[in-house]
Scaffold this motif. Sequence first.
Motif, PDB file in Angstrom:
ATOM      1  N   ILE A  43      -5.584  22.936 -18.010  1.00 37.76           N
ATOM      2  CA  ILE A  43      -6.301  21.678 -18.226  1.00 37.76           C
ATOM      3  C   ILE A  43      -6.534  20.987 -16.894  1.00 37.76           C
ATOM      4  CG2 ILE A  43      -6.238  19.418 -19.370  1.00 37.76           C
ATOM      5  CD1 ILE A  43      -4.046  20.629 -21.236  1.00 37.76           C
ATOM      6  N   ALA A  44      -7.768  20.547 -16.640  1.00 39.36           N
ATOM      7  CA  ALA A  44      -8.080  19.679 -15.496  1.00 39.36           C
ATOM      8  C   ALA A  44      -8.549  18.337 -16.044  1.00 39.36           C
ATOM      9  CB  ALA A  44      -9.161  20.298 -14.622  1.00 39.36           C
ATOM     10  N   VAL A  45      -7.998  17.253 -15.512  1.00 36.40           N
ATOM     11  CA  VAL A  45      -8.372  15.926 -16.000  1.00 36.40           C
ATOM     12  C   VAL A  45      -9.028  15.128 -14.879  1.00 36.40           C
ATOM     13  CG1 VAL A  45      -6.549  15.925 -17.734  1.00 36.40           C
ATOM     14  CG2 VAL A  45      -6.103  14.943 -15.481  1.00 36.40           C
ATOM     15  N   CYS A  90       4.229  29.478 -15.179  1.00 42.35           N
ATOM     16  CA  CYS A  90       4.315  28.542 -16.301  1.00 42.35           C
ATOM     17  C   CYS A  90       3.332  28.945 -17.402  1.00 42.35           C
ATOM     18  CB  CYS A  90       4.037  27.116 -15.828  1.00 42.35           C
ATOM     19  SG  CYS A  90       5.247  26.487 -14.641  1.00 42.35           S
ATOM     20  N   ASP A  91       3.622  28.539 -18.619  1.00 37.89           N
ATOM     21  CA  ASP A  91       2.814  28.932 -19.764  1.00 37.89           C
ATOM     22  C   ASP A  91       1.563  28.079 -19.926  1.00 37.89           C
ATOM     23  OD1 ASP A  91       4.761  30.936 -21.013  1.00 37.89           O
ATOM     24  OD2 ASP A  91       6.005  29.143 -20.804  1.00 37.89           O
ATOM     25  N   ILE A  92       1.678  26.802 -19.663  1.00 38.94           N
ATOM     26  CA  ILE A  92       0.587  25.838 -19.799  1.00 38.94           C
ATOM     27  C   ILE A  92       0.649  24.946 -18.574  1.00 38.94           C
ATOM     28  CG2 ILE A  92      -0.362  23.951 -21.201  1.00 38.94           C
ATOM     29  CD1 ILE A  92       1.169  25.178 -23.607  1.00 38.94           C
ATOM     30  N   SER A  93      -0.509  24.526 -18.069  1.00 36.34           N
ATOM     31  CA  SER A  93      -0.496  23.668 -16.884  1.00 36.34           C
ATOM     32  C   SER A  93      -1.641  22.670 -16.943  1.00 36.34           C
ATOM     33  CB  SER A  93      -0.589  24.501 -15.608  1.00 36.34           C
ATOM     34  OG  SER A  93      -1.664  25.422 -15.694  1.00 36.34           O
ATOM     35  N   ALA A  94      -1.368  21.477 -16.462  1.00 35.39           N
ATOM     36  CA  ALA A  94      -2.376  20.420 -16.380  1.00 35.39           C
ATOM     37  C   ALA A  94      -2.348  19.843 -14.979  1.00 35.39           C
ATOM     38  CB  ALA A  94      -2.103  19.332 -17.418  1.00 35.39           C
ATOM     39  N   ALA A  95      -3.538  19.564 -14.436  1.00 33.78           N
ATOM     40  CA  ALA A  95      -3.624  19.037 -13.073  1.00 33.78           C
ATOM     41  C   ALA A  95      -4.634  17.896 -13.017  1.00 33.78           C
ATOM     42  CB  ALA A  95      -4.024  20.139 -12.094  1.00 33.78           C
ATOM     43  N   GLY A  96      -4.334  16.936 -12.155  1.00 35.00           N
ATOM     44  CA  GLY A  96      -5.186  15.772 -11.994  1.00 35.00           C
ATOM     45  C   GLY A  96      -6.158  15.911 -10.832  1.00 35.00           C
ATOM     46  N   PRO A  97      -6.965  14.877 -10.590  1.00 41.90           N
ATOM     47  CA  PRO A  97      -8.018  14.956  -9.577  1.00 41.90           C
ATOM     48  C   PRO A  97      -7.499  15.011  -8.141  1.00 41.90           C
ATOM     49  CG  PRO A  97      -7.859  12.730 -10.457  1.00 41.90           C
ATOM     50  CD  PRO A  97      -6.976  13.583 -11.300  1.00 41.90           C
ATOM     51  N   ASP A  98      -6.259  14.631  -7.920  1.00 42.66           N
ATOM     52  CA  ASP A  98      -5.699  14.688  -6.567  1.00 42.66           C
ATOM     53  C   ASP A  98      -5.059  16.039  -6.265  1.00 42.66           C
ATOM     54  OD1 ASP A  98      -6.438  12.041  -6.008  1.00 42.66           O
ATOM     55  OD2 ASP A  98      -4.602  11.253  -6.908  1.00 42.66           O
ATOM     56  N   ALA A  99      -5.047  16.914  -7.237  1.00 46.12           N
ATOM     57  CA  ALA A  99      -4.472  18.247  -7.022  1.00 46.12           C
ATOM     58  C   ALA A  99      -5.459  19.129  -6.267  1.00 46.12           C
ATOM     59  CB  ALA A  99      -4.123  18.892  -8.359  1.00 46.12           C
TER      60      ALA A  99
END
Length: 249
Positions: free
Chosen positions: A170-172, A109-118
């Motif tokens: 991105i990590a949130v 994938c070109d862009i990726s975002a993941a949350g705290p449960d990842a």
Amino acid sequence: MTPPLADPTHDRGITTLTLDSPANRNALSARLVGELSTALDACAADDTVRAVVLTHTGNTFCAGADLTGPPDPAAFVALMRQIVDLPKPVVARVTGHVRAGGLGLLSACDISAAGPDATFALTESRLGLAPAVISMPLLPRTDPRAAARYYLTGERFDAAEAARISLITIAVGSAEDIDKALVPVLDGLRRASPQGLAASKELVTATVRMSFDQYAEDLIARSAALFASAEAREGMTAFLERRDPAWVL
């Protein structure tokens, strides 16, 4: 009628493909790989689609290969290459676990975002395997020293570490923040011209595409040989039986 494993929805130029195979934690079965490829073909041909979001149901984005019915390595390579070659950006939205081959899907994938449960892990070495075919999108985009560590140890790491080593964008800090973080990303993609997106993506994926061109044939053969080996049979059997394989010290 059997429900789809890659369920599409559409909103203002963004098609969301949701991996929906909770029974096997969205593992890469031959059927899932085929359905996802068909859905991406449809996105490529649809002028109303500006970009694609790849997400999932349940607590796992993708558990890697379905060990009870894995796809042909060549088919999985073709799927990763299809994501890389798609003239429209593909954005991964990850709120759960990613393992083994799932990291190849993510890296394509070109862009990726993941949350705290990842959480993330390259578990192949623990099964008598290696992250062979997924190396083509993963290694050009990931810090090489970190890749060496996680390829060899199979350790689990979180979204913050995944962002630090450039595995994700991105990590949130909270599950609610992931969609907020993607608002400016998707807004930017909606504002870009189709030609501009395609040409820009071609530039940023050049080294990844070169990796596929150079190594695909060798890594497909290497993956198939590893899967057919005695050690891999022991590793996969131990995994399915929820026990340590014979080589654990």
